[in-house]
Design a protein around this motif. Structure first.
Motif, PDB file in Angstrom:
ATOM      1  N   VAL A 118       1.659  -6.530  -0.079  1.00 46.39           N
ATOM      2  CA  VAL A 118       2.648  -7.595   0.059  1.00 46.39           C
ATOM      3  C   VAL A 118       2.489  -8.640  -1.033  1.00 46.39           C
ATOM      4  O   VAL A 118       1.483  -8.671  -1.752  1.00 46.39           O
ATOM      5  N   HIS A 119       3.488  -9.487  -1.136  1.00 49.80           N
ATOM      6  CA  HIS A 119       3.499 -10.629  -2.047  1.00 49.80           C
ATOM      7  C   HIS A 119       3.261 -10.191  -3.490  1.00 49.80           C
ATOM      8  O   HIS A 119       2.322 -10.612  -4.138  1.00 49.80           O
ATOM      9  N   ASP A 120       4.133  -9.300  -3.927  1.00 50.44           N
ATOM     10  CA  ASP A 120       4.087  -8.795  -5.313  1.00 50.44           C
ATOM     11  C   ASP A 120       2.719  -8.227  -5.681  1.00 50.44           C
ATOM     12  O   ASP A 120       2.252  -8.371  -6.805  1.00 50.44           O
ATOM     13  N   GLY A 121       2.080  -7.564  -4.727  1.00 49.85           N
ATOM     14  CA  GLY A 121       0.801  -6.923  -4.990  1.00 49.85           C
ATOM     15  C   GLY A 121      -0.409  -7.829  -4.871  1.00 49.85           C
ATOM     16  O   GLY A 121      -1.532  -7.378  -5.066  1.00 49.85           O
ATOM     17  N   HIS A 122      -0.217  -9.083  -4.502  1.00 49.06           N
ATOM     18  CA  HIS A 122      -1.336 -10.025  -4.389  1.00 49.06           C
ATOM     19  C   HIS A 122      -1.937 -10.073  -2.997  1.00 49.06           C
ATOM     20  O   HIS A 122      -3.044 -10.554  -2.814  1.00 49.06           O
ATOM     21  N   GLY A 123      -1.181  -9.597  -2.015  1.00 47.61           N
ATOM     22  CA  GLY A 123      -1.624  -9.694  -0.628  1.00 47.61           C
ATOM     23  C   GLY A 123      -2.204  -8.402  -0.110  1.00 47.61           C
ATOM     24  O   GLY A 123      -2.431  -7.445  -0.864  1.00 47.61           O
ATOM     25  N   PRO A 124      -2.435  -8.355   1.191  1.00 48.17           N
ATOM     26  CA  PRO A 124      -3.087  -7.186   1.791  1.00 48.17           C
ATOM     27  C   PRO A 124      -2.171  -5.967   1.856  1.00 48.17           C
ATOM     28  O   PRO A 124      -0.942  -6.081   1.872  1.00 48.17           O
ATOM     29  N   LEU A 125      -2.794  -4.805   1.915  1.00 47.58           N
ATOM     30  CA  LEU A 125      -2.084  -3.560   2.148  1.00 47.58           C
ATOM     31  C   LEU A 125      -1.462  -3.632   3.537  1.00 47.58           C
ATOM     32  O   LEU A 125      -2.130  -3.987   4.512  1.00 47.58           O
ATOM     33  N   THR A 126      -0.184  -3.314   3.607  1.00 45.52           N
ATOM     34  CA  THR A 126       0.567  -3.443   4.850  1.00 45.52           C
ATOM     35  C   THR A 126       1.311  -2.143   5.115  1.00 45.52           C
ATOM     36  O   THR A 126       1.790  -1.493   4.184  1.00 45.52           O
ATOM     37  N   TRP A 127       1.395  -1.771   6.388  1.00 47.84           N
ATOM     38  CA  TRP A 127       2.129  -0.585   6.802  1.00 47.84           C
ATOM     39  C   TRP A 127       3.358  -1.031   7.582  1.00 47.84           C
ATOM     40  O   TRP A 127       3.244  -1.803   8.544  1.00 47.84           O
ATOM     41  N   SER A 128       4.518  -0.553   7.199  1.00 51.78           N
ATOM     42  CA  SER A 128       5.726  -0.726   7.998  1.00 51.78           C
ATOM     43  C   SER A 128       5.837   0.499   8.888  1.00 51.78           C
ATOM     44  O   SER A 128       5.605   1.628   8.446  1.00 51.78           O
TER      45      SER A 128
END
Length: 176
Positions: free
Chosen positions: A155-165
Motif C-alpha cells: 500500500v501507499h505507493d509501495g511504502h506501506g505494508p503488504l496487503t491482501w484484498s
C-alpha cells in the motif's frame, strides 16, 4: 504499526482510532460486538454497498475532534493506504468488512470465526463481501469462510505494508 510508526506505546492511539472507526461505522453501517463473561471480546465493522468508505467530510471532522491523535505523517499514510485499497476493491457493489478484531488475550479461541459466521449468516446469499488485511496470519480464517484473495500489493505507493484484498462472492442462484 504503519500509522503510528515509532510510537513506543501504540495501544492508546490504536484504541482511539478504532473508537473513531466504530463511531463512524455505527453512523454509516453496522457493527457486531462479541462479549464473553461480560467483557468486550471482539468487534466486526461493516459498511453496506451504498457506502464503500467513510465520507471524507466525516473523516476530516473526526480528525479535527482528535487533533493530538493524528500527526501529519500518520494522516498522509492513512490517505495513501486508503487510495491503494480503493484501487484494489471490486468495481461492483459489495459489503466492506472494515475491521474484525479480537482482544489479544482472547485470540485463537474461535471468536473471530464466530463473528465472521454471524456476518455471513446475517447477509443475504446474494451479498458479496470484500475486505483487506495486512496480517498474513488472518488469511486462513478468511479462506475457511469462503473468501478468496483477489490481489496482494504494497500500500501507499509501495511504502506501506503488504496487503491482501479478499472477496467472498455472492452466491449464484441455480436455475431450475
Amino acid at each position: 504499526r504503519y500509522y503510528f510508526e515509532g510510537d513506543r506505546d501504540r495501544a492508546e492511539p490504536v484504541r482511539k482510532t478504532m473508537t473513531l472507526a466504530a463511531q463512524l461505522t455505527l453512523r454509516h453501517g453496522t457493527a457486531l460486538r462479541l462479549d464473553c463473561s461480560g467483557a468486550l471480546t471482539g468487534v466486526a465493522l461493516l459498511l453496506p454497498p451504498s457506502v464503500p468508505d467513510f465520507p471524507l467530510a466525516d473523516v476530516v471532522a473526526a480528525v479535527l475532534r482528535t487533533p493530538t491523535l493524528w500527526r501529519p505523517r500518520a494522516l498522509q499514510r492513512h490517505f495513501g493506504v486508503s487510495a491503494s485499497i480503493e484501487a484494489h476493491r471490486p468495481r461492483f457493489p459489495c459489503w466492506v468488512l472494515l475491521s474484525l478484531g479480537i482482544e489479544p488475550a482472547r485470540q485463537h479461541r474461535g471468536h473471530g470465526a464466530w463473528l465472521l459466521e454471524r456476518i455471513v449468516d446475517a447477509l443475504p446469499p446474494s451479498a458479496a463481501i470484500c475486505l483487506e488485511t495486512d496480517n498474513e496470519r488472518n488469511l486462513p480464517l478468511y479462506l475457511r469462510h469462503g473468501f478468496g484473495v483477489t490481489s496482494n500489493y504494497l500500500v501507499h505507493d509501495g511504502h506501506g505494508p503488504l496487503t491482501w484484498s479478499m472477496l467472498r462472492a455472492a452466491a449464484v442462484a441455480a436455475d431450475g
